[in-house]
Design a protein around this motif. Structure first.
Motif: not given
Length: 209
Positions: A51, A53, A158, A160
């Motif tokens: 993951r 970010l 943001r 992702e």
């Protein structure tokens, strides 16, 4: 991004290294008419396993601040021209000029934010990160009205990524003698070329063929 198998990289620690060295990215989106639009932005990056970010902000008048949705983020690594004159087999193999480089393409959904508390936190973390890098200590002070007022002029984001493509084109398709000669030549040039040589040396140290 065109990434032949010889140059494709899957180790996300290489993405960590690219963004640690240069956290200034190109962010590409499309407007309502489908026309591409690019911004060049400093970002904060973190990774937890698979993951990733990435966070940052635009000036509010930037049209991209209204482009929430699909986005492409380009992470730029070092790059350098490679002369065929450096190859030991330049005549026998009729070598031609090329370029060595490292780059990452991150694709996914972009989410925007105009919440004052979230923007204050983002600006605080950005300034803490980049002020430390230049030996200074400016800080965002949420208790100051003049600082909070500045938040009205930005829009945060943001990101992702859902897909990450890494391309490290470092002469992997050449014989060992050519790879060594190119790294040697690049080490004698500018800082950017030396950074490419460093990537080549590191990769050479892990080769098993």
């Amino acid at each position: 991004m065109y990434a032949p198998r010889a140059f494709a990289e899957t180790d996300l620690s290489q993405l960590d290294a690219l963004l640690a060295a240069d956290p200034f990215v190109t962010l590409v989106t499309t407007d309502a008419d489908g026309a591409p639009f690019a911004s060049h932005l400093p970002v904060l990056y973190r990774r937890d396993g698979e993951r990733v970010l990435v966070e940052g902000h635009w000036a509010k008048p930037n049209p991209q601040a209204a482009h929430a949705g699909p986005a492409l983020m380009i992470v730029h690594g070092p790059h350098a021209y490679v002369s065929p004159g450096w190859y030991p087999d330049k005549e026998a193999a009729a070598r031609v000029p090329t370029w060595n480089y490292a780059v990452a393409h991150l694709s996914g959904q972009l989410r925007t934010c105009e919440d004052e508390a979230a923007l204050a936190d983002l600006v605080s973390r950005l300034s803490d990160c980049f002020e430390a890098g230049v030996g200074q200590d400016w800080r965002f002070e949420p208790g100051r009205e003049d600082h909070r007022r500045q938040l009205r002029g930005i829009v945060g984001f943001r990101f992702e990524p859902e897909r990450i493509a890494l391309k490290f084109k470092l002469s992997q398709n050449h014989p060992a003698a050519n790879r060594a000669a190119v790294a040697d030549a690049l080490e004698g040039l500018d800082a950017r070329s030396r950074a490419v040589a460093g990537l080549m040396r590191a990769r050479e140290a892990t080769r098993t063929d």
